[in-house]
Design a protein around this motif. Structure first.
Motif, PDB file in Angstrom:
ATOM      1  N   ALA A  33      26.415  35.547  -5.588  1.00 29.85           N
ATOM      2  CA  ALA A  33      25.839  36.050  -4.338  1.00 29.85           C
ATOM      3  C   ALA A  33      26.418  35.303  -3.137  1.00 29.85           C
ATOM      4  N   TRP A  34      26.644  34.001  -3.295  1.00 33.95           N
ATOM      5  CA  TRP A  34      27.289  33.234  -2.221  1.00 33.95           C
ATOM      6  C   TRP A  34      28.691  33.776  -1.956  1.00 33.95           C
ATOM      7  N   PHE A  35      29.432  34.014  -3.009  1.00 31.42           N
ATOM      8  CA  PHE A  35      30.786  34.546  -2.859  1.00 31.42           C
ATOM      9  C   PHE A  35      30.756  35.854  -2.069  1.00 31.42           C
ATOM     10  N   ALA A  36      29.838  36.728  -2.425  1.00 32.60           N
ATOM     11  CA  ALA A  36      29.727  38.006  -1.723  1.00 32.60           C
ATOM     12  C   ALA A  36      29.377  37.786  -0.259  1.00 32.60           C
ATOM     13  N   ARG A  37      28.456  36.862   0.008  1.00 31.72           N
ATOM     14  CA  ARG A  37      28.031  36.584   1.382  1.00 31.72           C
ATOM     15  C   ARG A  37      29.198  36.098   2.233  1.00 31.72           C
ATOM     16  N   TYR A  38      30.069  35.301   1.634  1.00 29.35           N
ATOM     17  CA  TYR A  38      31.180  34.725   2.376  1.00 29.35           C
ATOM     18  C   TYR A  38      32.479  35.523   2.227  1.00 29.35           C
ATOM     19  N   SER A  39      32.354  36.747   1.742  1.00 29.77           N
ATOM     20  CA  SER A  39      33.502  37.678   1.621  1.00 29.77           C
ATOM     21  C   SER A  39      34.611  37.124   0.740  1.00 29.77           C
ATOM     22  N   LEU A  40      34.228  36.456  -0.350  1.00 27.48           N
ATOM     23  CA  LEU A  40      35.174  35.929  -1.320  1.00 27.48           C
ATOM     24  C   LEU A  40      35.106  36.780  -2.583  1.00 27.48           C
ATOM     25  N   SER A  41      36.232  36.909  -3.252  1.00 27.20           N
ATOM     26  CA  SER A  41      36.303  37.765  -4.442  1.00 27.20           C
ATOM     27  C   SER A  41      36.040  36.965  -5.712  1.00 27.20           C
ATOM     28  N   TRP A  42      35.163  37.500  -6.560  1.00 25.64           N
ATOM     29  CA  TRP A  42      34.889  36.878  -7.859  1.00 25.64           C
ATOM     30  C   TRP A  42      35.850  37.470  -8.878  1.00 25.64           C
ATOM     31  N   THR A  43      36.683  36.625  -9.471  1.00 28.29           N
ATOM     32  CA  THR A  43      37.709  37.069 -10.411  1.00 28.29           C
ATOM     33  C   THR A  43      37.582  36.304 -11.727  1.00 28.29           C
ATOM     34  N   SER A  44      38.415  36.699 -12.689  1.00 25.67           N
ATOM     35  CA  SER A  44      38.425  35.973 -13.968  1.00 25.67           C
ATOM     36  C   SER A  44      38.880  34.532 -13.762  1.00 25.67           C
ATOM     37  N   GLN A  45      39.740  34.311 -12.751  1.00 21.74           N
ATOM     38  CA  GLN A  45      40.181  32.949 -12.454  1.00 21.74           C
ATOM     39  C   GLN A  45      39.015  32.093 -11.954  1.00 21.74           C
ATOM     40  N   VAL A  46      38.107  32.713 -11.210  1.00 20.58           N
ATOM     41  CA  VAL A  46      36.919  31.982 -10.753  1.00 20.58           C
ATOM     42  C   VAL A  46      36.064  31.582 -11.957  1.00 20.58           C
ATOM     43  N   ASP A  47      35.920  32.484 -12.923  1.00 22.76           N
ATOM     44  CA  ASP A  47      35.172  32.157 -14.142  1.00 22.76           C
ATOM     45  C   ASP A  47      35.784  30.956 -14.852  1.00 22.76           C
ATOM     46  N   GLU A  48      37.113  30.908 -14.889  1.00 22.45           N
ATOM     47  CA  GLU A  48      37.797  29.784 -15.534  1.00 22.45           C
ATOM     48  C   GLU A  48      37.526  28.475 -14.800  1.00 22.45           C
ATOM     49  N   VAL A  49      37.551  28.530 -13.472  1.00 29.28           N
ATOM     50  CA  VAL A  49      37.273  27.320 -12.687  1.00 29.28           C
ATOM     51  C   VAL A  49      35.828  26.877 -12.911  1.00 29.28           C
ATOM     52  N   MET A  50      34.900  27.823 -12.988  1.00 29.84           N
ATOM     53  CA  MET A  50      33.505  27.481 -13.230  1.00 29.84           C
ATOM     54  C   MET A  50      33.324  26.781 -14.578  1.00 29.84           C
ATOM     55  N   SER A  51      34.075  27.217 -15.574  1.00 30.50           N
ATOM     56  CA  SER A  51      34.012  26.558 -16.885  1.00 30.50           C
ATOM     57  C   SER A  51      34.479  25.110 -16.775  1.00 30.50           C
ATOM     58  N   ARG A  52      35.530  24.900 -15.994  1.00 28.20           N
ATOM     59  CA  ARG A  52      36.022  23.536 -15.773  1.00 28.20           C
ATOM     60  C   ARG A  52      35.006  22.697 -15.009  1.00 28.20           C
ATOM     61  N   ILE A  53      34.332  23.320 -14.047  1.00 27.69           N
ATOM     62  CA  ILE A  53      33.303  22.614 -13.284  1.00 27.69           C
ATOM     63  C   ILE A  53      32.185  22.153 -14.221  1.00 27.69           C
ATOM     64  N   ASN A  54      31.724  23.050 -15.088  1.00 29.89           N
ATOM     65  CA  ASN A  54      30.670  22.688 -16.039  1.00 29.89           C
ATOM     66  C   ASN A  54      31.105  21.544 -16.942  1.00 29.89           C
ATOM     67  N   GLN A  55      32.300  21.641 -17.471  1.00 33.63           N
ATOM     68  CA  GLN A  55      32.796  20.618 -18.387  1.00 33.63           C
ATOM     69  C   GLN A  55      32.899  19.260 -17.685  1.00 33.63           C
ATOM     70  N   SER A  56      33.486  19.256 -16.501  1.00 34.52           N
ATOM     71  CA  SER A  56      33.663  18.007 -15.775  1.00 34.52           C
ATOM     72  C   SER A  56      32.330  17.411 -15.340  1.00 34.52           C
ATOM     73  N   TYR A  57      31.402  18.273 -14.919  1.00 35.38           N
ATOM     74  CA  TYR A  57      30.091  17.787 -14.482  1.00 35.38           C
ATOM     75  C   TYR A  57      29.343  17.134 -15.645  1.00 35.38           C
ATOM     76  N   ARG A  58      29.443  17.754 -16.824  1.00 29.65           N
ATOM     77  CA  ARG A  58      28.801  17.159 -18.007  1.00 29.65           C
ATOM     78  C   ARG A  58      29.377  15.775 -18.292  1.00 29.65           C
ATOM     79  N   GLN A  59      30.700  15.668 -18.236  1.00 29.13           N
ATOM     80  CA  GLN A  59      31.359  14.394 -18.538  1.00 29.13           C
ATOM     81  C   GLN A  59      30.996  13.321 -17.515  1.00 29.13           C
ATOM     82  N   ARG A  60      31.044  13.680 -16.246  1.00 31.10           N
ATOM     83  CA  ARG A  60      30.800  12.690 -15.191  1.00 31.10           C
ATOM     84  C   ARG A  60      29.345  12.235 -15.147  1.00 31.10           C
ATOM     85  N   ARG A  61      28.433  13.168 -15.406  1.00 28.18           N
ATOM     86  CA  ARG A  61      27.004  12.856 -15.292  1.00 28.18           C
ATOM     87  C   ARG A  61      26.373  12.460 -16.625  1.00 28.18           C
TER      88      ARG A  61
END
Length: 242
Positions: free
Chosen positions: A205-233
């Motif tokens: 919803a944030w992406f839509a609000r800010y006129s950004l496109s949600w793509t498969s590449q965004v999904d991949e980055v989100m997976s990396r965010i989850n993985q890194s956040y788990r490791q760091r925290r």
């Protein structure tokens, strides 16, 4: 904190807007200066002093490296202070232009464009007022002195912009610090709103609000965010969930 909304009805002129936007010069390709926290705070203090002596009181919203270097302290240096505020008057802009010039005279590390509103060129016109209001509502002050207040841009907006660039959606390629910046912005958002997790639909919803496109590449980055956040925290759950 800064001006009241009732003062912001006067529209800025295109001429003044251009004065604060970086201009490409023959030396523009030279390495950019690296400004640390102390240099930035001193420079902003000089801008504030100038504006205060002129009887002004201006608030701007900072985006990017200045926020990381001054407020989050997740970077040691940045190149400039990039800001926006859709409701500045012509007089406010004149104060900012002249205050920035005065600060540059006092510190030769500061180039002519050290304090600029480049970011406004990348914000759709119909979103500028809302983003200004969101920053004021968030109320994250990174600098304040009589004459000048600097707020952080909305953390969710900053996070989405970083994710978009990491996914290849930006005008320029991603930078080495973008991934860590995204984690920093996400962490601060969660802390500020007392949340442990975010629904993926909320980020979409944030992406839509800010006129950004949600793509498969965004999904991949989100997976990396989850993985890194788990490791760091040191946590065993995803921070962004479906």
């Amino acid at each position: 904190m800064g001006q009241s909304w009732s003062r912001w009805q006067q529209r800025r002129s295109a001429k003044v807007l251009r004065e604060l936007a970086p201009q490409k010069t023959p030396g523009h390709e030279n390495p950019l200066p690296e400004l640390d926290r102390d240099v930035l705070l001193e420079a902003l203090s000089n801008v504030a002093d100038y504006i205060n002596k002129k009887g002004g009181n201006v608030t701007v919203v900072a985006v990017g490296g200045a926020v990381n270097t001054i407020h989050l302290r997740s970077r040691n240096v940045t190149h400039d202070v990039d800001f926006y505020n859709d409701n500045l008057t012509n007089q406010d802009y004149a104060h900012l232009v002249n205050g920035a010039k005065e600060a540059a005279k006092r510190n030769k590390q500061l180039e002519e464009e050290w304090f600029n509103n480049r970011t406004i060129l990348f914000i759709p016109r119909d979103q500028r007022a809302a983003l200004t209001q969101e920053a004021f509502a968030q109320g994250e002050v990174i600098f304040q002195q009589p004459g000048l207040t600097v707020l952080a841009a909305p953390w969710n907006y900053a996070f989405c912009c970083k994710i978009d660039r990491l996914a290849g959606g930006g005008i320029t390629g991603h930078r080495s610090y973008d991934f860590d910046d995204a984690l920093q912005y996400l962490s601060r958002y969660l802390q500020l709103h007392n949340k442990r997790q975010l629904q993926k639909a909320t980020v979409q919803a944030w992406f839509a609000r800010y006129s950004l496109s949600w793509t498969s590449q965004v999904d991949e980055v989100m997976s990396r965010i989850n993985q890194s956040y788990r490791q760091r925290r040191g946590i065993d759950y995803d921070i962004i969930v479906s």
